[in-house]
Design a protein around this motif. Structure first.
Motif, PDB file in Angstrom:
ATOM      1  N   LEU A   6       0.833  -1.202   0.000  1.00  0.00           N
ATOM      2  CA  LEU A   6       0.000   0.000   0.000  1.00  0.00           C
ATOM      3  C   LEU A   6       0.868   1.252   0.000  1.00  0.00           C
ATOM      4  CD1 LEU A   6      -2.884   1.165   0.224  1.00  0.00           C
ATOM      5  CD2 LEU A   6      -2.582   1.115   2.689  1.00  0.00           C
ATOM      6  N   TYR A   7       1.950   1.227   0.785  1.00  0.00           N
ATOM      7  CA  TYR A   7       2.877   2.350   0.864  1.00  0.00           C
ATOM      8  C   TYR A   7       3.548   2.589  -0.483  1.00  0.00           C
ATOM      9  CZ  TYR A   7       6.763   5.135   2.688  1.00  0.00           C
ATOM     10  OH  TYR A   7       7.670   6.124   2.926  1.00  0.00           O
ATOM     11  N   GLN A   8       4.013   1.521  -1.131  1.00  0.00           N
ATOM     12  CA  GLN A   8       4.642   1.641  -2.435  1.00  0.00           C
ATOM     13  C   GLN A   8       3.636   2.041  -3.502  1.00  0.00           C
ATOM     14  OE1 GLN A   8       6.486  -2.181  -2.838  1.00  0.00           O
ATOM     15  NE2 GLN A   8       8.404  -1.489  -1.902  1.00  0.00           N
ATOM     16  N   ASN A   9       2.409   1.596  -3.383  1.00  0.00           N
ATOM     17  CA  ASN A   9       1.372   1.950  -4.345  1.00  0.00           C
ATOM     18  C   ASN A   9       1.073   3.448  -4.298  1.00  0.00           C
ATOM     19  OD1 ASN A   9      -0.474   1.476  -6.344  1.00  0.00           O
ATOM     20  ND2 ASN A   9      -2.081   0.795  -4.963  1.00  0.00           N
ATOM     21  N   ASN A  10       1.095   4.040  -3.120  1.00  0.00           N
ATOM     22  CA  ASN A  10       0.869   5.480  -2.999  1.00  0.00           C
ATOM     23  C   ASN A  10       1.966   6.260  -3.716  1.00  0.00           C
ATOM     24  OD1 ASN A  10      -1.488   5.228  -1.576  1.00  0.00           O
ATOM     25  ND2 ASN A  10      -0.510   5.385   0.430  1.00  0.00           N
ATOM     26  N   TYR A  11       3.212   5.827  -3.550  1.00  0.00           N
ATOM     27  CA  TYR A  11       4.312   6.494  -4.236  1.00  0.00           C
ATOM     28  C   TYR A  11       4.261   6.247  -5.741  1.00  0.00           C
ATOM     29  CZ  TYR A  11       6.731   8.352  -0.225  1.00  0.00           C
ATOM     30  OH  TYR A  11       7.062   9.091   0.876  1.00  0.00           O
ATOM     31  N   LEU A  12       3.759   5.108  -6.139  1.00  0.00           N
ATOM     32  CA  LEU A  12       3.606   4.812  -7.562  1.00  0.00           C
ATOM     33  C   LEU A  12       2.609   5.770  -8.210  1.00  0.00           C
ATOM     34  CD1 LEU A  12       4.551   2.850  -9.758  1.00  0.00           C
ATOM     35  CD2 LEU A  12       2.547   1.464  -9.226  1.00  0.00           C
ATOM     36  N   ILE A  13       1.535   6.076  -7.515  1.00  0.00           N
ATOM     37  CA  ILE A  13       0.535   7.023  -8.026  1.00  0.00           C
ATOM     38  C   ILE A  13       1.152   8.424  -8.134  1.00  0.00           C
ATOM     39  CG2 ILE A  13      -1.645   8.171  -7.479  1.00  0.00           C
ATOM     40  CD1 ILE A  13      -2.541   5.488  -6.241  1.00  0.00           C
ATOM     41  N   PHE A  15       4.312   9.111  -8.506  1.00  0.00           N
ATOM     42  CA  PHE A  15       5.283   9.051  -9.595  1.00  0.00           C
ATOM     43  C   PHE A  15       4.584   9.109 -10.960  1.00  0.00           C
ATOM     44  CE2 PHE A  15       7.921   6.598 -12.575  1.00  0.00           C
ATOM     45  CZ  PHE A  15       9.038   7.418 -12.582  1.00  0.00           C
ATOM     46  N   ALA A  16       3.454   8.434 -11.072  1.00  0.00           N
ATOM     47  CA  ALA A  16       2.707   8.452 -12.340  1.00  0.00           C
ATOM     48  C   ALA A  16       2.224   9.870 -12.655  1.00  0.00           C
ATOM     49  CB  ALA A  16       1.528   7.488 -12.271  1.00  0.00           C
ATOM     50  N   PHE A  17       1.701  10.591 -11.665  1.00  0.00           N
ATOM     51  CA  PHE A  17       1.250  11.960 -11.892  1.00  0.00           C
ATOM     52  C   PHE A  17       2.424  12.893 -12.177  1.00  0.00           C
ATOM     53  CE2 PHE A  17      -2.847  10.754 -10.005  1.00  0.00           C
ATOM     54  CZ  PHE A  17      -3.694  11.381 -10.912  1.00  0.00           C
ATOM     55  N   LEU A  18       3.556  12.649 -11.545  1.00  0.00           N
ATOM     56  CA  LEU A  18       4.742  13.449 -11.819  1.00  0.00           C
ATOM     57  C   LEU A  18       5.195  13.259 -13.260  1.00  0.00           C
ATOM     58  CD1 LEU A  18       6.987  15.270 -10.586  1.00  0.00           C
ATOM     59  CD2 LEU A  18       8.256  13.176 -10.178  1.00  0.00           C
ATOM     60  N   CYS A  19       5.204  12.000 -13.715  1.00  0.00           N
ATOM     61  CA  CYS A  19       5.572  11.731 -15.108  1.00  0.00           C
ATOM     62  C   CYS A  19       4.579  12.376 -16.075  1.00  0.00           C
ATOM     63  CB  CYS A  19       5.646  10.229 -15.348  1.00  0.00           C
ATOM     64  SG  CYS A  19       7.078   9.470 -14.570  1.00  0.00           S
ATOM     65  N   LEU A  20       3.298  12.285 -15.765  1.00  0.00           N
ATOM     66  CA  LEU A  20       2.280  12.915 -16.602  1.00  0.00           C
ATOM     67  C   LEU A  20       2.448  14.432 -16.625  1.00  0.00           C
ATOM     68  CD1 LEU A  20      -0.852  10.802 -16.057  1.00  0.00           C
ATOM     69  CD2 LEU A  20      -0.517  12.205 -18.054  1.00  0.00           C
ATOM     70  N   GLY A  21       2.744  15.018 -15.469  1.00  0.00           N
ATOM     71  CA  GLY A  21       2.934  16.461 -15.381  1.00  0.00           C
ATOM     72  C   GLY A  21       4.129  16.951 -16.164  1.00  0.00           C
ATOM     73  N   ILE A  22       5.124  16.102 -16.327  1.00  0.00           N
ATOM     74  CA  ILE A  22       6.298  16.474 -17.122  1.00  0.00           C
ATOM     75  C   ILE A  22       6.067  16.145 -18.594  1.00  0.00           C
ATOM     76  CG2 ILE A  22       8.728  15.929 -17.527  1.00  0.00           C
ATOM     77  CD1 ILE A  22       8.981  15.542 -14.485  1.00  0.00           C
ATOM     78  N   LEU A  23       5.472  15.000 -18.855  1.00  0.00           N
ATOM     79  CA  LEU A  23       5.320  14.509 -20.223  1.00  0.00           C
ATOM     80  C   LEU A  23       4.321  15.332 -21.046  1.00  0.00           C
ATOM     81  CD1 LEU A  23       6.346  12.244 -22.049  1.00  0.00           C
ATOM     82  CD2 LEU A  23       4.321  10.939 -21.400  1.00  0.00           C
ATOM     83  N   LEU A  24       3.194  15.705 -20.455  1.00  0.00           N
ATOM     84  CA  LEU A  24       2.166  16.430 -21.216  1.00  0.00           C
ATOM     85  C   LEU A  24       2.652  17.786 -21.747  1.00  0.00           C
ATOM     86  CD1 LEU A  24      -1.134  15.580 -19.345  1.00  0.00           C
ATOM     87  CD2 LEU A  24      -0.435  14.852 -21.611  1.00  0.00           C
ATOM     88  N   PRO A  25       3.298  18.635 -20.944  1.00  0.00           N
ATOM     89  CA  PRO A  25       3.806  19.894 -21.515  1.00  0.00           C
ATOM     90  C   PRO A  25       4.889  19.681 -22.564  1.00  0.00           C
ATOM     91  CG  PRO A  25       3.700  20.061 -19.131  1.00  0.00           C
ATOM     92  CD  PRO A  25       3.419  18.637 -19.482  1.00  0.00           C
ATOM     93  N   VAL A  26       5.757  18.682 -22.358  1.00  0.00           N
ATOM     94  CA  VAL A  26       6.808  18.426 -23.339  1.00  0.00           C
ATOM     95  C   VAL A  26       6.193  17.996 -24.666  1.00  0.00           C
ATOM     96  CG1 VAL A  26       8.736  16.883 -23.880  1.00  0.00           C
ATOM     97  CG2 VAL A  26       8.590  17.932 -21.628  1.00  0.00           C
ATOM     98  N   VAL A  27       5.212  17.108 -24.627  1.00  0.00           N
ATOM     99  CA  VAL A  27       4.541  16.660 -25.848  1.00  0.00           C
ATOM    100  C   VAL A  27       3.804  17.825 -26.506  1.00  0.00           C
ATOM    101  CG1 VAL A  27       2.667  15.191 -26.710  1.00  0.00           C
ATOM    102  CG2 VAL A  27       4.377  14.258 -25.155  1.00  0.00           C
TER     103      VAL A  27
END
Length: 125
Positions: A6-13, A15-27
């Motif tokens: 559960l702890y790792q799953n929270n960080y995974l979420i 991390f996913a939003f961080l990647c999306l936040g970086i990827l969407l403006p770059v694209v």
């Protein structure tokens, strides 16, 4: 073990939003670079635009500082009125102390307004 997942799953979420936040403006920026019009005549791109009319003088015209001061005075008094709204909403809960504080605040604003008026800052031209 389940708590660790559960702890790792929270960080995974996160991390996913961080990647999306970086990827969407770059694209988006890359797509804009691909789709934008390409100018061959670069000098005409940097000319001043005056409502479709050919520019007839330099665009860097010096303005009277009074316009800036007038705009700054407007912004100051406009922002100060925003402070009155929360006070008006919570007036019944705040009591007489808040009323006295607000009266002091409004008197200080009036002093500033009178000072600006005496210095002829509010005169347009």
């Amino acid at each position: 073990m389940e708590l660790l997942n559960l702890y790792q799953n929270n960080y995974l979420i996160v991390f996913a939003f961080l990647c999306l936040g970086i990827l969407l403006p770059v694209v988006a920026l890359f797509a804009a670079k691909l789709l934008r019009p390409k100018y061959k005549d670069i000098a005409s791109k940097y000319t001043t635009y005056e409502s479709g009319i050919e520019p007839f003088h330099d665009a860097r015209v010096q303005f009277n500082v009074r316009y800036y001061v007038f705009a700054l005075m407007f912004v100051i008094f406009d922002v100060e009125t925003v402070f009155l709204y929360p006070w008006a909403i919570a007036y019944e809960k705040l009591g007489i102390f808040a009323l006295i504080e607000m009266l002091i605040f409004v008197v200080m604003l009036l002093i500033g307004l009178i000072y600006a008026w005496k210095k002829k800052v509010l005169k347009w031209i």
